[in-house]
Scaffold this motif. Structure first.
Motif, PDB file in Angstrom:
ATOM      1  N   MET A   1       0.837  -1.205   0.000  1.00  0.00           N
ATOM      2  CA  MET A   1       0.000   0.000   0.000  1.00  0.00           C
ATOM      3  C   MET A   1       0.872   1.256   0.000  1.00  0.00           C
ATOM      4  O   MET A   1       2.002   1.235   0.490  1.00  0.00           O
ATOM      5  N   ALA A   2       0.349   2.368  -0.550  1.00  0.00           N
ATOM      6  CA  ALA A   2       1.121   3.597  -0.663  1.00  0.00           C
ATOM      7  C   ALA A   2       1.298   4.251   0.694  1.00  0.00           C
ATOM      8  O   ALA A   2       0.431   4.176   1.571  1.00  0.00           O
ATOM      9  N   ILE A   3       2.423   4.909   0.858  1.00  0.00           N
ATOM     10  CA  ILE A   3       2.702   5.644   2.087  1.00  0.00           C
ATOM     11  C   ILE A   3       1.868   6.915   2.101  1.00  0.00           C
ATOM     12  O   ILE A   3       1.836   7.668   1.127  1.00  0.00           O
ATOM     13  N   VAL A   4       1.179   7.164   3.211  1.00  0.00           N
ATOM     14  CA  VAL A   4       0.310   8.343   3.315  1.00  0.00           C
ATOM     15  C   VAL A   4       0.866   9.391   4.269  1.00  0.00           C
ATOM     16  O   VAL A   4       0.499  10.560   4.189  1.00  0.00           O
ATOM     17  N   CYS A   5       1.733   8.984   5.181  1.00  0.00           N
ATOM     18  CA  CYS A   5       2.285   9.937   6.155  1.00  0.00           C
ATOM     19  C   CYS A   5       3.691   9.520   6.541  1.00  0.00           C
ATOM     20  O   CYS A   5       3.957   8.335   6.763  1.00  0.00           O
ATOM     21  N   VAL A   6       4.587  10.489   6.608  1.00  0.00           N
ATOM     22  CA  VAL A   6       5.980  10.251   6.998  1.00  0.00           C
ATOM     23  C   VAL A   6       6.342  11.204   8.123  1.00  0.00           C
ATOM     24  O   VAL A   6       6.134  12.419   8.007  1.00  0.00           O
ATOM     25  N   GLY A   7       6.858  10.676   9.212  1.00  0.00           N
ATOM     26  CA  GLY A   7       7.372  11.496  10.299  1.00  0.00           C
ATOM     27  C   GLY A   7       8.888  11.545  10.231  1.00  0.00           C
ATOM     28  O   GLY A   7       9.533  10.514  10.016  1.00  0.00           O
ATOM     29  N   LEU A  45       9.404   9.443  -2.715  1.00  0.00           N
ATOM     30  CA  LEU A  45       8.084   9.058  -2.236  1.00  0.00           C
ATOM     31  C   LEU A  45       6.989   9.727  -3.057  1.00  0.00           C
ATOM     32  O   LEU A  45       7.178  10.830  -3.587  1.00  0.00           O
ATOM     33  N   PRO A  46       5.832   9.080  -3.187  1.00  0.00           N
ATOM     34  CA  PRO A  46       4.694   9.745  -3.830  1.00  0.00           C
ATOM     35  C   PRO A  46       4.208  10.881  -2.938  1.00  0.00           C
ATOM     36  O   PRO A  46       4.501  10.895  -1.732  1.00  0.00           O
ATOM     37  N   PRO A  47       3.470  11.861  -3.486  1.00  0.00           N
ATOM     38  CA  PRO A  47       2.979  12.970  -2.657  1.00  0.00           C
ATOM     39  C   PRO A  47       2.208  12.468  -1.432  1.00  0.00           C
ATOM     40  O   PRO A  47       1.284  11.673  -1.548  1.00  0.00           O
ATOM     41  N   CYS A  48       2.633  12.916  -0.263  1.00  0.00           N
ATOM     42  CA  CYS A  48       2.016  12.459   0.982  1.00  0.00           C
ATOM     43  C   CYS A  48       2.172  13.544   2.043  1.00  0.00           C
ATOM     44  O   CYS A  48       2.698  14.625   1.766  1.00  0.00           O
ATOM     45  N   GLY A  69       6.122  18.601  -3.921  1.00  0.00           N
ATOM     46  CA  GLY A  69       4.716  18.231  -4.040  1.00  0.00           C
ATOM     47  C   GLY A  69       4.105  17.615  -2.801  1.00  0.00           C
ATOM     48  O   GLY A  69       2.947  17.173  -2.833  1.00  0.00           O
ATOM     49  N   HIS A  70       4.832  17.576  -1.695  1.00  0.00           N
ATOM     50  CA  HIS A  70       4.316  16.998  -0.465  1.00  0.00           C
ATOM     51  C   HIS A  70       3.550  18.045   0.355  1.00  0.00           C
ATOM     52  O   HIS A  70       3.799  19.250   0.242  1.00  0.00           O
ATOM     53  N   THR A  71       2.642  17.555   1.189  1.00  0.00           N
ATOM     54  CA  THR A  71       1.980  18.410   2.177  1.00  0.00           C
ATOM     55  C   THR A  71       2.782  18.337   3.470  1.00  0.00           C
ATOM     56  O   THR A  71       3.007  17.246   4.000  1.00  0.00           O
ATOM     57  N   VAL A  72       3.222  19.481   3.973  1.00  0.00           N
ATOM     58  CA  VAL A  72       4.122  19.511   5.125  1.00  0.00           C
ATOM     59  C   VAL A  72       3.401  20.112   6.328  1.00  0.00           C
ATOM     60  O   VAL A  72       2.733  21.142   6.214  1.00  0.00           O
ATOM     61  N   LYS A  73       3.521  19.454   7.473  1.00  0.00           N
ATOM     62  CA  LYS A  73       2.953  19.939   8.724  1.00  0.00           C
ATOM     63  C   LYS A  73       4.052  19.994   9.780  1.00  0.00           C
ATOM     64  O   LYS A  73       4.824  19.042   9.932  1.00  0.00           O
ATOM     65  N   LEU A  74       4.110  21.105  10.506  1.00  0.00           N
ATOM     66  CA  LEU A  74       5.069  21.268  11.599  1.00  0.00           C
ATOM     67  C   LEU A  74       4.309  21.230  12.924  1.00  0.00           C
ATOM     68  O   LEU A  74       3.275  21.886  13.075  1.00  0.00           O
ATOM     69  N   ILE A  75       4.840  20.463  13.876  1.00  0.00           N
ATOM     70  CA  ILE A  75       4.174  20.265  15.156  1.00  0.00           C
ATOM     71  C   ILE A  75       5.073  20.773  16.282  1.00  0.00           C
ATOM     72  O   ILE A  75       6.286  20.513  16.288  1.00  0.00           O
ATOM     73  N   ALA A  76       4.493  21.482  17.227  1.00  0.00           N
ATOM     74  CA  ALA A  76       5.248  21.896  18.411  1.00  0.00           C
ATOM     75  C   ALA A  76       5.720  20.645  19.160  1.00  0.00           C
ATOM     76  O   ALA A  76       4.939  19.706  19.346  1.00  0.00           O
ATOM     77  N   PRO A  77       6.991  20.589  19.572  1.00  0.00           N
ATOM     78  CA  PRO A  77       7.525  19.374  20.217  1.00  0.00           C
ATOM     79  C   PRO A  77       6.710  18.884  21.404  1.00  0.00           C
ATOM     80  O   PRO A  77       6.595  17.678  21.624  1.00  0.00           O
TER      81      PRO A  77
END
Length: 338
Positions: A1-7, A45-48, A69-77
């Protein structure tokens, strides 16, 4: 299955990656990725969704990954910690990457706005200016400490320390005279640097349409306006003004249970610099409100009469935060009722 989220656990030289598929199962586990190969690994990686902690270098990598082309999210530690500790012991880079990946997929998670090059450049002005101010404050306190050793005790007010220290300079013995004199000279140099950066911020405010709209609000000047536009851009990362005020830590903490609502002190979460600028602006609004009859002035006077000075200041700062979000998010469509 395709990767949907990468940390990604960010570091200086070696990074850790943890990716999951649609079923939530690990599909990419790479605990050691050299810095030179990180971009290559993400490009393959495919867009994720790519998630990282909002730490040093995070905004640079966010721009690089968005360009791929990726969606990037930054999280407070601090929002990642519960996911790392839940049911597990120990801490390492791989566990951090897995926790970041898990936290990014929570529907209620709050994220840090990714900044552009222009925004980061403007924030550099604010950070360096604030650094000069802190150095100047430390130096003035050092002068007070040195003079107290010779029986000259001065109040906290900076202007008084400058004046009185200069008057007592000739009364000090040789080496003390040299040391205090050098400190006073350095304070003067720092004054010049702070004024220089004030001019840079004033220039930025004059050229930025969003900053000019913000400065129409009571209690928001050039420094606060440019700091807000550099920190949150158009404000679209926040759903409403109250969410932005909560992000700044200007809303009360809640300690409710058993159907009883208990509100405590403000949380003081988020950017302390932005919060302090809004609070200082609110104090100015409150000081000028006695001679004004506009709706904001009447409202803040009423709050002061009911709840006291400092609660009125915080309430005004929170209101300005909400109004600032509306100005940035809605642009010219926002009209403040008068």
């Amino acid at each position: 299955m395709a990767i949907v989220c990468v940390g990604i656990d960010l570091a200086k030289n070696v990074f850790a990656l943890h990716g999951v598929d649609e079923a939530g199962k690990p599909a990419l586990v790479r605990p050691t990725v050299p810095r030179a190969k990180l971009l290559e690994a993400i490009a393959a990686l495919p867009p994720c969704l790519v998630a990282m902690e909002a730490c040093s270098g995070a905004h640079h990598w966010a721009r690089e990954f968005q360009a791929l082309g990726h969606t990037v999210k930054l999280i407070a530690p601090k929002f990642v910690i519960p996911y790392r500790l839940s049911g597990k012991r120990g801490k390492n880079d791989a566990a951090d990457a897995a926790a970041i990946c898990e936290a990014a997929q929570r529907p209620s998670m709050r994220f840090v706005p990714a900044k552009s090059l222009e925004q980061q450049g403007q924030l550099c002005l604010h950070r360096v200016r604030q650094g000069f101010i802190e150095q100047r404050t430390a130096l003035i306190n050092r002068i007070r400490g040195l003079l107290s050793e010779f029986g000259i005790v001065l109040p906290l007010k900076a202007a008084t320390v400058r004046r009185e220290a200069l008057l007592h300079l000739e009364d000090l013995p040789g080496w003390a005279n040299l040391a205090v004199g050098d400190c006073l000279s350095e304070v003067g140099r720092l004054d010049e640097r702070v004024h220089e950066y004030d001019r840079h911020l004033a220039h930025l405010a004059r050229e930025n349409e969003a900053a000019k709209r913000l400065m129409r609000l009571s209690g928001i000047g050039e420094t606060t306006a440019t700091a807000l536009t550099a920190a949150i851009g158009n404000g679209h990362d926040f759903q409403c003004g109250r969410q932005f005020a909560a992000w700044l830590g200007l809303t009360p903490g809640q300690y409710s249970s058993g159907g009883k609502t208990r509100l405590g002190r403000i949380t003081k979460a988020g950017d302390a610099y932005l919060r302090s600028l809004l609070v200082l602006g609110a104090r100015a609004v409150l000081a000028a409100a006695k001679n004004k009859a506009d709706p904001i002035s009447r409202w803040v006077r009423n709050v002061e009469e009911r709840r006291g000075y400092w609660k009125a200041v915080v309430a005004m700062a929170a209101k300005n935060a909400r109004l600032a979000w509306a100005v940035l998010a809605k642009g010219d469509a926002f009209k403040l009722a008068v």
